[in-house]
Scaffold this motif. Structure first.
Motif, PDB file in Angstrom:
ATOM      1  N   ALA A  10       0.838  -1.206   0.000  1.00 41.35           N
ATOM      2  CA  ALA A  10       0.000   0.000   0.000  1.00 41.35           C
ATOM      3  C   ALA A  10       0.866   1.246   0.000  1.00 41.35           C
ATOM      4  O   ALA A  10       0.537   2.239  -0.636  1.00 41.35           O
ATOM      5  N   HIS A  11       1.964   1.190   0.708  1.00 42.56           N
ATOM      6  CA  HIS A  11       2.862   2.346   0.767  1.00 42.56           C
ATOM      7  C   HIS A  11       3.538   2.590  -0.579  1.00 42.56           C
ATOM      8  O   HIS A  11       3.772   3.727  -0.965  1.00 42.56           O
ATOM      9  N   GLN A  69       2.255   2.082  -3.549  1.00 46.16           N
ATOM     10  CA  GLN A  69       1.308   2.585  -4.531  1.00 46.16           C
ATOM     11  C   GLN A  69       1.039   4.066  -4.293  1.00 46.16           C
ATOM     12  O   GLN A  69       0.756   4.468  -3.181  1.00 46.16           O
ATOM     13  N   PRO A  70       1.111   4.889  -5.328  1.00 43.88           N
ATOM     14  CA  PRO A  70       0.750   6.291  -5.151  1.00 43.88           C
ATOM     15  C   PRO A  70      -0.740   6.395  -4.829  1.00 43.88           C
ATOM     16  O   PRO A  70      -1.540   5.609  -5.325  1.00 43.88           O
ATOM     17  N   SER A  71      -1.082   7.343  -4.005  1.00 42.71           N
ATOM     18  CA  SER A  71      -2.481   7.517  -3.640  1.00 42.71           C
ATOM     19  C   SER A  71      -3.286   7.989  -4.847  1.00 42.71           C
ATOM     20  O   SER A  71      -2.744   8.529  -5.812  1.00 42.71           O
ATOM     21  N   ALA A  72      -4.584   7.786  -4.773  1.00 38.04           N
ATOM     22  CA  ALA A  72      -5.468   8.235  -5.856  1.00 38.04           C
ATOM     23  C   ALA A  72      -5.368   9.744  -6.019  1.00 38.04           C
ATOM     24  O   ALA A  72      -5.360  10.257  -7.137  1.00 38.04           O
ATOM     25  N   ALA A  73      -5.272  10.455  -4.892  1.00 38.22           N
ATOM     26  CA  ALA A  73      -5.158  11.917  -4.953  1.00 38.22           C
ATOM     27  C   ALA A  73      -3.854  12.335  -5.630  1.00 38.22           C
ATOM     28  O   ALA A  73      -3.829  13.269  -6.425  1.00 38.22           O
ATOM     29  N   SER A  74      -2.782  11.614  -5.339  1.00 40.50           N
ATOM     30  CA  SER A  74      -1.490  11.910  -5.956  1.00 40.50           C
ATOM     31  C   SER A  74      -1.527  11.647  -7.456  1.00 40.50           C
ATOM     32  O   SER A  74      -1.000  12.430  -8.246  1.00 40.50           O
ATOM     33  N   GLN A  75      -2.171  10.551  -7.846  1.00 36.10           N
ATOM     34  CA  GLN A  75      -2.293  10.235  -9.268  1.00 36.10           C
ATOM     35  C   GLN A  75      -3.140  11.278  -9.983  1.00 36.10           C
ATOM     36  O   GLN A  75      -2.813  11.701 -11.088  1.00 36.10           O
ATOM     37  N   SER A 135      -3.559  14.382  -9.070  1.00 37.94           N
ATOM     38  CA  SER A 135      -2.788  15.622  -9.110  1.00 37.94           C
ATOM     39  C   SER A 135      -1.743  15.587 -10.220  1.00 37.94           C
ATOM     40  O   SER A 135      -1.547  16.580 -10.928  1.00 37.94           O
ATOM     41  N   ASP A 177      -8.240  18.015 -10.171  1.00 39.67           N
ATOM     42  CA  ASP A 177      -7.571  18.681  -9.044  1.00 39.67           C
ATOM     43  C   ASP A 177      -7.872  20.180  -9.109  1.00 39.67           C
ATOM     44  O   ASP A 177      -7.096  20.936  -9.695  1.00 39.67           O
TER      45      ASP A 177
END
Length: 117
Positions: free
Chosen positions: A23-24, A26-32, A34, A67
């Motif tokens: 999980a760590h 993987q980039p977060s959905a928010a990061s992707q 953005s 975003d």
């Protein structure tokens, strides 16, 4: 019985640790979102500079959906004004003039809103 419990607990810890590290990684959905929004913003700026206003507006709109940023909204308002969508541009500039903390952009948006888009 205790040995079996210890092995079971150890296996559980190992599984949980691997899930946490995966999980760590993987980039977060928010990061992707953005990152995608940034790429669309850059593409919109290229279109805007080239005078391709319809394409610029499409790129800025998609970026804004992924975003929302006042800088993106400013560029969207600018290309809407170039396309003759003056009421839309005026509303966007007015929104920026009311909410933006960037003084330069806020002032430019206020002038554009006063000019009617």
């Amino acid at each position: 019985m205790r040995v079996g419990t210890s092995v079971g607990s150890g296996a559980l810890v190992l599984v949980l640790a691997s899930i946490g590290s995966a999980a760590h990684a993987q980039p977060s959905a928010a990061s992707q979102a953005s990152t995608a929004a940034g790429a669309l913003f850059d593409k919109g700026r290229q279109y805007l500079t080239a005078g391709k206003y319809a394409e610029a507006c499409a790129a800025f709109e998609h970026s804004q959906q992924l975003d929302p940023q006042l800088g993106t909204l400013f560029n969207l308002a600018t290309c809407n004004a170039h396309l003759g969508k003056l009421a839309t541009a005026w509303g966007e500039f007015h929104d920026i003039a009311q909410r933006d903390t960037n003084k330069t952009r806020r002032a430019a948006a206020a002038l554009a809103a006063m000019a009617g888009g």
